[in-house]
Structures are given as structure tokens and as C-alpha cells.
Design a protein around this motif. Structure first.
Motif, short mmCIF file in Angstrom:
data_model
loop_
_atom_site.label_atom_id
_atom_site.label_comp_id
_atom_site.label_asym_id
_atom_site.label_seq_id
_atom_site.Cartn_x
_atom_site.Cartn_y
_atom_site.Cartn_z
N ILE A 144 0.85 -1.10 0.12
CA ILE A 144 -0.13 -0.04 0.17
C ILE A 144 0.81 1.33 -0.02
O ILE A 144 0.64 2.24 -0.68
CB ILE A 144 -0.91 0.01 0.98
N ARG A 145 1.67 1.22 1.03
CA ARG A 145 2.91 2.58 0.92
C ARG A 145 3.47 2.69 -0.45
O ARG A 145 3.71 3.80 -0.79
CB ARG A 145 3.90 2.33 2.06
N ALA A 146 3.74 1.57 -1.21
CA ALA A 146 4.62 1.59 -2.30
C ALA A 146 3.54 2.11 -3.52
O ALA A 146 4.03 2.73 -4.70
CB ALA A 146 5.10 0.45 -2.68
N GLY A 147 2.39 2.07 -3.15
CA GLY A 147 1.11 2.42 -4.28
C GLY A 147 0.91 1.25 -5.11
O GLY A 147 0.38 1.65 -6.31
N VAL A 148 1.34 0.22 -4.80
CA VAL A 148 1.26 -0.95 -6.26
C VAL A 148 0.18 -1.86 -5.74
O VAL A 148 -0.22 -2.81 -6.17
CB VAL A 148 2.44 -1.69 -6.03
N TYR A 149 -0.58 -1.46 -4.57
CA TYR A 149 -1.73 -2.35 -4.04
C TYR A 149 -3.06 -2.03 -4.66
O TYR A 149 -3.12 -0.55 -4.82
CB TYR A 149 -1.86 -2.40 -2.70
N ALA A 150 -4.00 -2.86 -4.82
CA ALA A 150 -5.30 -2.45 -5.73
C ALA A 150 -6.09 -1.34 -4.68
O ALA A 150 -6.66 -0.68 -5.20
CB ALA A 150 -6.08 -3.69 -5.72
N ARG A 151 -5.95 -1.46 -3.62
CA ARG A 151 -6.73 -0.54 -2.72
C ARG A 151 -5.63 0.45 -2.08
O ARG A 151 -4.89 0.07 -1.25
CB ARG A 151 -7.37 -1.39 -1.40
N LYS A 152 -6.04 1.52 -2.58
CA LYS A 152 -4.87 2.66 -2.24
C LYS A 152 -5.82 3.77 -1.41
O LYS A 152 -7.03 4.09 -1.65
CB LYS A 152 -4.62 3.50 -3.43
N PRO A 153 -5.40 4.17 -0.21
CA PRO A 153 -5.91 5.19 0.58
C PRO A 153 -5.74 6.54 -0.03
O PRO A 153 -4.69 6.88 -0.79
CB PRO A 153 -4.98 4.95 1.78
N ASN A 154 -6.39 7.35 0.64
CA ASN A 154 -6.38 8.86 0.23
C ASN A 154 -5.22 9.45 0.99
O ASN A 154 -4.78 9.17 2.15
CB ASN A 154 -7.44 9.73 0.42
N LEU A 155 -4.28 10.07 0.29
CA LEU A 155 -3.08 10.91 0.81
C LEU A 155 -3.62 12.31 1.53
O LEU A 155 -4.39 12.83 1.08
CB LEU A 155 -2.19 10.97 -0.31
N PRO A 156 -2.84 12.30 2.74
CA PRO A 156 -1.88 11.61 3.74
C PRO A 156 -2.72 10.53 4.25
O PRO A 156 -3.96 10.77 4.64
CB PRO A 156 -1.27 12.64 4.37
N TYR A 157 -1.82 9.61 4.83
CA TYR A 157 -2.54 8.67 5.65
C TYR A 157 -1.59 7.91 6.58
O TYR A 157 -0.25 8.36 6.53
CB TYR A 157 -3.13 7.69 4.91
N THR A 158 -1.99 7.42 7.57
CA THR A 158 -1.11 6.55 8.52
C THR A 158 -1.27 5.13 8.29
O THR A 158 -2.67 4.74 8.35
CB THR A 158 -1.69 6.80 9.95
N PRO A 159 -0.27 4.25 8.05
CA PRO A 159 -0.65 2.92 7.89
C PRO A 159 -0.89 2.17 9.17
O PRO A 159 -0.92 2.72 10.32
CB PRO A 159 0.74 2.39 7.42
N GLY A 160 -1.28 0.89 8.78
CA GLY A 160 -1.68 0.12 10.09
C GLY A 160 -3.04 -0.25 10.59
O GLY A 160 -3.81 0.55 10.58
N SER A 161 -3.35 -1.59 10.49
CA SER A 161 -4.69 -1.98 10.68
C SER A 161 -4.86 -2.68 12.00
O SER A 161 -5.75 -2.84 12.70
CB SER A 161 -5.18 -2.79 9.69
N ASP A 162 -3.61 -3.66 12.36
CA ASP A 162 -3.63 -4.53 13.56
C ASP A 162 -3.31 -3.88 14.77
O ASP A 162 -1.88 -3.77 14.91
CB ASP A 162 -2.73 -5.72 13.17
N VAL A 163 -4.07 -3.43 15.67
CA VAL A 163 -3.51 -2.72 16.96
C VAL A 163 -3.99 -3.55 18.05
O VAL A 163 -5.27 -4.22 18.02
CB VAL A 163 -3.61 -1.27 17.09
N SER A 164 -3.24 -3.50 19.14
CA SER A 164 -3.73 -3.66 20.44
C SER A 164 -3.59 -2.49 21.58
O SER A 164 -2.48 -2.08 21.36
CB SER A 164 -3.16 -4.89 20.75
N GLY A 165 -4.50 -2.58 22.35
CA GLY A 165 -4.28 -1.60 23.35
C GLY A 165 -5.61 -1.42 24.21
O GLY A 165 -6.34 -2.22 24.48
N VAL A 166 -5.67 -0.41 24.87
CA VAL A 166 -6.77 -0.09 25.79
C VAL A 166 -7.76 1.22 25.29
O VAL A 166 -7.21 2.11 24.74
CB VAL A 166 -6.19 0.39 27.16
#
Length: 468
Positions: free
Chosen positions: A193-215
Motif C-alpha cells: 500500500i505504501r509503495a502504491g502498488v496495491y489495488a486498494r489505495k488510501p487517500n493521501l496523506p494517511y497513517t498505515p497500520g490495521s492491527d493494533v492492540s491497546g486500551v
């Protein structure tokens, strides 16, 4: 028109164009106006979070085209408000009809001003006193906590990952959950995704990462399943996981059992949901079948071994080091093979006997797919989980065995498939077979190194994560 009114209109037009240019330049180039101190930069960045670039045009909150000049805005106003269908409605209704499709800086005051000068509205007494839209002053007043976060302003090499220290902490609304991030998973798909080669591209600017754990830090008004202080992990985020805080929709948040650490919680989502989808929802695997996990020592590979072993499959796994082979054995594989050995394909064929492999979960198809087809049983399936290039295959290898090559994309899962996988994996947490294996750990300031390592490291052992 008096000179005073003319000067006022010119100032309004200049202000409108200035604010448009400030947001546009920040999103396109990451640049700020000369003379902006940290406070003004923070205010502008907070404001620009509402906008995206689509091609060469600026859009507000996703689908509302931003008008850059007063002249164009006024023409749109006349075409709508003063048309037969417009009906010379008041400020509230006129603004509401515009905000469904358009936005411009100073919209509320402009509409009120133009309606006040409309002869028909003056004769019919249309209402003009309304609450204005959010202004820059109110935005400045709302700026509170800031956080560290990785921001991507343009697609490209790992160096486009920029650590900022003054990103505003988002606020949850409706069904959103604000999470204080303790750990975040690093996935190969993040690099695509960061390289822009994935089929699903986010709108710029963006913060990567989907798998978080926390409180859970705070919840929106409509959230019913979580409260402040709950331990959670996510399968997706709204604002990105490479950050100290993140927003996630309630339906993408899951409770994290006390028996699992935050580090393990960040290693659940993409690896385990992908492995489950590949094995059951795409390959339609059945207990008793032989499964080869090709590249089994990484995050998805370890997850696949644990899932397959827990569900009664005969599990083979490959890795590129003795350490990796040992980890694969410890996490569910019945037999392991070093894919650096020249004869490892023959060893797998011998271990499988005359029947061949029923299901292959392939992490590097651009290297292994041709050999995979030769390993398959009649009716065998290769599920493509990872690919970093092209490969030449002989389609004839699929014909006699009536074998299948199946692609898998976690993001294509339906709501029902997410629910099914989530229930199965939560069962694994409760019974204890789901035990994420943690690999290299990084701090946010090492994001560039992390993205280089996850692609270049061919001897993966466990899930790469950020620890905050």
C-alpha cells in the motif's frame, strides 16, 4: 457597488483562495506557508485532515468537491437557490443542499450574505439567522492532545514514512472507539500500500497500520460493546495504527483476553484472519487433508499451522533456517522442510506419499507456484497469500489433476465471513491453541527499517510489530 463593499469582496475572495492553497499544498507537497510556527502548523494539519486529494481536485470529507473561487461558488448559488427547483430556500436548507456535493471556505457566511441580498428572499422574509459552520477559530480552540504518528504524504519507498510528533489525537463519534495503542502489527501488505502498488489505495496523506492492540480511551455515543479501560485488538482502523492513538469502528474491535499480551494482540488480525480465510473460506479445507504452508515461519504461516493442526489437518511447513524450522514444529506442523535445500520438493513429495498435497498456502508465489502445481493432489488447491512479482507456469500442470489456483484478499471478506472467522478465532483464544508468535520488535522511529526488513528478510520468524 461602493468601494468599501468592493474591497470587502476582494478580501473575501483572496482569503478563500489562500485557505484553499494552504490545504492543497499541505496535502500535495507536505509544505506549510512561510512564517507558520508550530501552533499554526498544528491548526492547519488538524483542519487538513478533513480533506483528500482525488487526482488534481480537492475534496472535503470524501465526496464534496471543494470550490476554489468566489466566482464559481456564486454561480453555483445562483443556479441552485434562484432556480425554480431551488425555491429561494433559507440559509439552512440552501447550505444543506450544497454540502451534499460541494464545499468552499467561508461557505456559511457567503450563503447568508447572498441570501440577504436576494430580492425575492427579502420580500418573502426568508430566515437568515443560523448557526455558522465550524470556523478556524473553533478548530483552534478544539486542538488538544497531540500524538506521535507515522504519516505518508506520497506513495514510494520506505523513506516516505515520516514520524510526526504533533499529530492531533482524533475524537470518536457515533460508533467509533478511540484506542491508546500499545502495539501494532507490521504486515507485508502495508508495504504494498505504501509503495502504491496495491489495488486498494488510501487517500493521501494517511497513517498505515490495521492491527493494533491497546486500551479503550474513549467511545462514541452509539458504542455499546466497549467502555474506557477495556483491553482490545482490531482488524482494521479508521485513522491508522502506526500511532499512539487510533480510531476504529466498533464492529472491527474485539476484546483481548487477559491470557494474551498486547504484543500478541497486535499479531492476531491480518495473520489469523488471513490464514483462516485461505484455509476454510477459499480452499474449503477439510479435516484429514494434507496442508503445506509454504513459508511457515512468518506471522501468517505460524497462524496457518496452529489453525490447521487444531482442526485436524496433517500439516507440513517450510522455513529457511533451523530456528524457523523448530518454531514451525513447535506451532503445529507435523513435518518441516528447509526450502533452501535443493531437494526439498522431492522430500515433500515423498512425505506426502502417492496422494500429493491437498492444499498449499503460498506466501511467495512468484518463486514457488510452478513447483506447487507439481506437488498438488488430484483436485488440489494452491491459495495465493503473498506475491512479489511475476512467474511463468505451465497451465498443463493444472489439467490432469483438475487443480486450482485461488487468490485470497482479506479485505474482500463479507460481513458474514468476518463474523465467522472472528467466532472461530475467539474460540482458539479461549481454548488456548491460538498463540501468536512475536518476532522482531520496533519503535515508531524505526518504521523505515521495519518496512525494509519485512520485505528483505527471507528467514522470518514470527510476527513483526511496533511497540509503543
Amino acid at each position: 457597488m461602493s468601494r468599501k463593499t468592493e474591497r470587502k469582496n476582494m478580501c473575501a475572495a483572496s482569503e478563500m483562495l489562500r485557505r484553499y492553497s494552504e490545504v492543497l499544498n499541505l496535502l500535495r507537497f507536505g509544505s506549510y506557508p512561510d512564517g507558520f510556527d508550530n501552533t499554526k502548523r498544528l491548526t492547519l494539519r488538524r483542519y487538513a485532515e478533513r480533506f483528500t486529494l482525488q487526482g488534481e481536485e480537492l475534496f472535503y470529507r470524501g465526496n464534496r468537491r471543494v470550490i476554489s473561487t468566489v466566482e464559481e461558488a456564486k454561480e453555483l448559488f445562483k443556479d441552485h437557490h434562484c432556480s425554480p427547483s431551488g425555491g429561494h430556500t433559507g440559509v439552512v436548507k440552501t447550505r444543506k443542499s450544497f454540502t451534499a456535493r460541494h464545499y468552499w471556505f467561508g461557505m456559511s457566511s457567503h450563503i447568508a450574505d447572498w441570501i440577504s441580498k436576494c430580492d425575492k428572499c427579502q420580500r418573502t422574509g426568508k430566515p437568515r439567522d443560523v448557526k455558522p459552520l465550524t470556523s478556524i477559530k473553533s478548530i483552534m480552540a478544539s486542538v488538544g492532545k497531540v500524538m506521535r504518528a507515522i504519516r505518508v504524504l506520497e506513495f514510494g519507498k520506505p523513506e516516505v514514512l515520516k514520524l510526526l510528533t504533533d499529530v492531533p489525537v482524533p475524537s470518536p463519534v457515533e460508533n467509533q472507539v478511540l484506542i491508546r495503542v500499545h502495539a501494532c502489527g507490521i504486515n507485508p501488505v502495508d508495504t504494498y500500500i505504501r509503495a502504491g502498488v496495491y489495488a486498494r489505495k488510501p487517500n493521501l496523506p494517511y497513517t498505515p497500520g490495521s492491527d493494533v492492540s491497546g486500551v479503550v480511551e474513549e467511545v462514541g455515543n452509539n458504542v455499546t460493546c466497549f467502555k474506557k479501560g477495556d483491553r482490545v485488538f482490531t482488524r482494521s482502523t479508521i485513522t491508522g495504527g502506526y500511532a499512539e492513538y487510533t480510531l476504529a469502528a466498533e464492529e472491527t474491535v474485539y476484546p483481548l483476553p487477559g491470557k494474551l499480551s498486547f504484543k500478541q494482540g497486535a499479531a492476531i488480525s491480518v495473520p489469523y484472519f488471513t490464514a483462516y480465510r485461505a484455509l476454510f473460506q477459499k480452499a474449503h479445507g477439510k479435516p484429514g487433508e494434507v496442508v503445506l504452508v509454504h513459508g511457515a515461519s512468518g506471522g501468517v504461516g505460524i497462524a496457518a499451522c496452529q489453525i490447521a493442526r487444531a482442526h485436524g489437518f496433517r500439516v507440513f511447513g517450510t522455513a529457511g533456517s533451523q530456528e524457523g524450522l523448530n518454531l514451525v514444529l513447535q506451532n503445529g506442523a507435523h513435518q518441516v522442510f528447509n526450502h533452501r535445500d535443493q531437494d526439498y520438493i522431492e522430500k515433500i513429495q515423498e512425505a506426502a506419499g502417492g496422494g500429493g498435497i491437498n492444499v498449499i498456502l503460498e506466501m511467495l508465489s512468484n518463486v514457488n507456484l510452478s513447483n506447487d502445481l507439481k506437488l498438488l493432489s488430484v483436485g488440489g488447491r494452491v491459495v495465493i497469500i503473498g506475491c512479489r512479482g511475476s512467474i511463468e507456469i505451465n497451465p498443463r500442470d493444472t489439467m490432469a489433476k483438475e487443480s486450482s489456483i485461488i487468490g485470497v484478499s482479506l479485505f474482500s471478506s463479507s460481513k458474514e465471513e468476518w463474523a465467522e472467522a472472528g467466532a472461530a478465532l475467539f474460540g482458539g483464544m479461549e481454548t488456548g491453541w491460538l498463540q501468536p508468535l512475536i518476532g522482531p520488535e520496533y519503535s515508531l522511529d524505526k518504521a523505515v527499517q521495519a518496512h525494509e526488513d519485512i520485505i528483505q528478510n527471507t528467514g522470518a520468524t514470527g510476527k513483526m510489530i511496533f511497540v509503543l
